[in-house]
Design a protein around this motif. Structure first.
Motif, PDB file in Angstrom:
ATOM      1  N   VAL A   1      10.048   4.882  -4.305  1.00 55.73           N
ATOM      2  CA  VAL A   1       9.776   4.207  -3.018  1.00 55.73           C
ATOM      3  C   VAL A   1       8.865   5.061  -2.146  1.00 55.73           C
ATOM      4  N   ALA A   2       9.093   6.386  -2.146  1.00 53.79           N
ATOM      5  CA  ALA A   2       8.243   7.292  -1.370  1.00 53.79           C
ATOM      6  C   ALA A   2       6.795   7.208  -1.851  1.00 53.79           C
ATOM      7  N   MET A   3       6.612   7.121  -3.191  1.00 54.49           N
ATOM      8  CA  MET A   3       5.262   6.978  -3.742  1.00 54.49           C
ATOM      9  C   MET A   3       4.614   5.658  -3.311  1.00 54.49           C
ATOM     10  N   VAL A   4       5.465   4.616  -3.285  1.00 54.86           N
ATOM     11  CA  VAL A   4       4.944   3.309  -2.822  1.00 54.86           C
ATOM     12  C   VAL A   4       4.494   3.416  -1.363  1.00 54.86           C
ATOM     13  N   PHE A   5       5.324   4.097  -0.543  1.00 54.95           N
ATOM     14  CA  PHE A   5       4.944   4.291   0.870  1.00 54.95           C
ATOM     15  C   PHE A   5       3.620   5.060   0.973  1.00 54.95           C
ATOM     16  N   PHE A   6       3.508   6.118   0.162  1.00 57.26           N
ATOM     17  CA  PHE A   6       2.271   6.906   0.178  1.00 57.26           C
ATOM     18  C   PHE A   6       1.078   6.044  -0.250  1.00 57.26           C
ATOM     19  N   GLY A   7       1.279   5.317  -1.346  1.00 55.86           N
ATOM     20  CA  GLY A   7       0.198   4.439  -1.808  1.00 55.86           C
ATOM     21  C   GLY A   7      -0.154   3.382  -0.783  1.00 55.86           C
ATOM     22  N   GLY A   8       0.889   2.859  -0.095  1.00 53.32           N
ATOM     23  CA  GLY A   8       0.625   1.863   0.952  1.00 53.32           C
ATOM     24  C   GLY A   8      -0.200   2.439   2.086  1.00 53.32           C
ATOM     25  N   GLY A   9       0.108   3.695   2.454  1.00 52.27           N
ATOM     26  CA  GLY A   9      -0.679   4.336   3.521  1.00 52.27           C
ATOM     27  C   GLY A   9      -2.125   4.523   3.126  1.00 52.27           C
ATOM     28  N   VAL A  10      -2.336   5.019   1.899  1.00 54.24           N
ATOM     29  CA  VAL A  10      -3.709   5.207   1.424  1.00 54.24           C
ATOM     30  C   VAL A  10      -4.428   3.871   1.311  1.00 54.24           C
ATOM     31  N   PHE A  11      -3.688   2.860   0.805  1.00 50.30           N
ATOM     32  CA  PHE A  11      -4.288   1.528   0.667  1.00 50.30           C
ATOM     33  C   PHE A  11      -4.713   0.975   2.029  1.00 50.30           C
ATOM     34  N   CYS A  12      -3.847   1.160   3.026  1.00 46.66           N
ATOM     35  CA  CYS A  12      -4.180   0.689   4.388  1.00 46.66           C
ATOM     36  C   CYS A  12      -5.429   1.373   4.917  1.00 46.66           C
ATOM     37  N   VAL A  13      -5.544   2.692   4.655  1.00 47.98           N
ATOM     38  CA  VAL A  13      -6.736   3.409   5.096  1.00 47.98           C
ATOM     39  C   VAL A  13      -7.977   2.824   4.437  1.00 47.98           C
ATOM     40  N   MET A  14      -7.877   2.585   3.113  1.00 44.92           N
ATOM     41  CA  MET A  14      -9.025   2.050   2.384  1.00 44.92           C
ATOM     42  C   MET A  14      -9.386   0.641   2.875  1.00 44.92           C
TER      43      MET A  14
END
Length: 539
Positions: A70-83
């Motif tokens: 879940v933490a990885m998903v949160f991290f990926g979501g943050g990076v995805f939002c930035v992109m």
């Protein structure tokens, strides 16, 4: 260990979201759109979710594999939002720039990059609003490149555009960033000069023209562009943006007319302020109420100086010192058939005034101009007969002037109408003689008493042997036909005396007298009668 890694990953994702949040806030500050504002609460919601999940992980004794995923998903979501936000931000910036370019193109000239007339009018309107607060006057200076059409014809419009771009660049160099400058039309530029009383506008314009007085290069040729400027001041010369701009252009045209480098707006030049459609509508209203005025210009009778003669000149006052010249409104009156009513008003006003002067023991003669429509009007002669009878005026005191050109349009009709008028005892004169190419056979059959030599032959008589020969020949021809000769446009004593020496019977022009309103004319007549009385008593 897994717990620590999970928390760090969540925090990194949150930092990415915070970065995207900062970008969305910055974009909103630049863009100020509601759609851009909607990103901010979404980003704040995401950040809050990341904070809650990080707090949840920190309270657990140990993190599980599921927590790490879940933490990885949160991290990926943050990076995805930035992109994603980066892509959206770039797209919105492109849209904003495109809209800015569109607005810029609508308000700026694509050739010179200067504000266009639309933006100029908007800026003037804003200056007027600011004046209400600051009471700071401003001046509009319109600069027009002289004879630019000739340059386009010689070098082509494309090369002419290059010259315009060079000219505008040089003008921008001179005025700097403190003065608003626009391209108000094709080869015309307008400046807004604040606080004009702090500088000499005349010297400022001369400085501009001196700075611009250097050759521009096109096709390896040096081209000198001269210019003429016009000035209008706010609030003295207009109450709104359109009016003040038009009057700066009027003053520029006036400067061209008098061949001056610049001119400040004068109300007497206001006839050009209205276009033909406006004048036609205004003329219709003026004819309904006959809002006209007669001026009288004295004419010197060479052989009998004590016999006073005037030419009646119609004026159309608009109020506040403004007026429209006959050259502007008479052609419109002829096209709209209002000329008959105007001519009848002039004739009745003139005959009525002759009756008033007769009661004062004054018997001047008055000359009245007729248009081409008038000499085709069968009702003119009966109308004149009624006027002369009603006011008991001597017909010999009235002279009607017809131009040579109008008379030659339909010679047979003109001769019939003029012969009827002649039988009333009214004198007839050919105005602007020498410009209509009339044949001598037709001229000799017309019931004419007087010939007025056109001013174009008179003004440079002393310097043109050709015009001198034409005037001499005209005087000989007129006297051979038993007609008097009038020279108009006489503005100097030397010219007047020379015309008298070669046989002119009458002299008309500023040398002898300028047009006067009725009050001035009455004063002039009284003074003339007084001087005649003094001479008679001395004799």
């Amino acid at each position: 260990m897994l717990k620590t890694i999970s928390i760090v990953i969540v925090i990194l994702g949150m930092l990415a979201l915070i970065s995207a949040l900062k970008s969305s806030i910055a974009l909103f500050r630049r863009d100020r759109r509601h759609s851009t504002l909607s990103f901010i609460p979404v980003m704040l919601g995401f950040v809050l979710g990341y904070v809650i999940f990080a707090a949840f992980l920190s309270r657990k004794p140990e993190a599980t594999t599921i927590d790490f995923i879940v933490a990885m998903v949160f991290f990926g979501g943050g990076v995805f939002c930035v992109m994603i936000f980066g892509v959206i931000s770039q797209s919105m910036e492109r849209v904003a720039f495109a809209e800015f370019q569109n607005r810029h193109n609508e308000s700026h000239d694509p050739l010179t990059g200067l504000p266009n007339r639309r933006f100029l009018l908007h800026t003037i309107a804003q200056q007027i609003i600011d004046y209400e607060l600051s009471q700071q006057r401003f001046a509009l200076i319109t600069v027009d490149i002289n004879n630019f059409n000739n340059i386009n014809e010689v070098f082509s419009h494309q090369k002419g555009d290059q010259l315009l771009a060079q000219f505008s660049s040089r003008l921008k160099e001179f005025v700097g960033d403190d003065v608003f400058i626009s391209r108000s039309s094709g080869n015309r530029f307008t400046l807004i000069l604040n606080d004009p009383e702090s500088i000499s506008i005349g010297r400022y314009i001369e400085s501009i023209q001196s700075y611009l007085d250097h050759p521009l290069t096109i096709n390896d040729h040096d081209v000198n562009l001269t210019n003429t400027a016009g000035v209008a001041l706010y609030p003295e010369h207009g109450s709104n943006a359109e009016e003040i701009l038009k009057r700066s252009e009027i003053s520029m045209y006036n400067a061209k007319r008098i061949q001056a480098p610049y001119a400040v707006y004068e109300p007497t030049a206001s006839s050009n302020f209205y276009d033909q459609t406006e004048l036609a509508a205004m003329l219709h209203a003026a004819v309904a109420s006959m809002d006209f005025e007669l001026f009288f210009q004295p004419v010197l009778n060479v052989h009998n100086p004590h016999q006073t003669t005037f030419e009646a000149l119609i004026r159309w006052p608009l109020g506040d010192g403004y007026s429209v010249s006959p050259d502007e409104f008479i052609p419109i009156a002829e096209r709209t058939n209002a000329i008959k009513q105007i001519t009848h008003w002039v004739l009745e006003t003139t005959v009525a005034q002759l009756a008033v002067w007769r009661q004062q023991s004054l018997t001047p003669s008055v000359q009245v101009n007729l248009s081409v429509r008038d000499i085709e009007d069968d009702s003119l002669e009966p109308f004149l007969a009624i006027l002369l009878s009603r006011y008991s005026v001597n017909p010999g005191q009235l002279t009607l002037e017809v131009t040579e050109t109008s008379m030659m349009q339909n010679p047979d009709k003109a001769r019939v109408v003029l012969e009827k008028i002649k039988k009333l005892g009214v004198s007839l004169s050919i105005d602007d003689f020498g410009t209509g190419f009339s044949s001598l056979s037709i001229l000799s059959n017309m019931p004419i008493d007087e010939i007025k030599i056109d001013r174009s032959f008179v003004t440079d008589l002393l310097y043109s042997s050709n015009h001198e020969a034409i005037v001499r020949s005209t005087i000989f021809l007129a006297h051979s036909l038993d007609c008097r000769v009038v020279a108009e446009g006489v503005e100097t004593e030397a010219l007047g005396k020379y015309l008298i020496s070669i046989g002119c019977d009458k002299i008309q022009g500023y040398w002898y007298g300028r047009p006067m309103n009725l009050a001035q004319t009455d004063a002039w007549l009284s003074e003339t009668q007084l001087s005649i009385g003094k001479v008679a008593s001395q004799n």
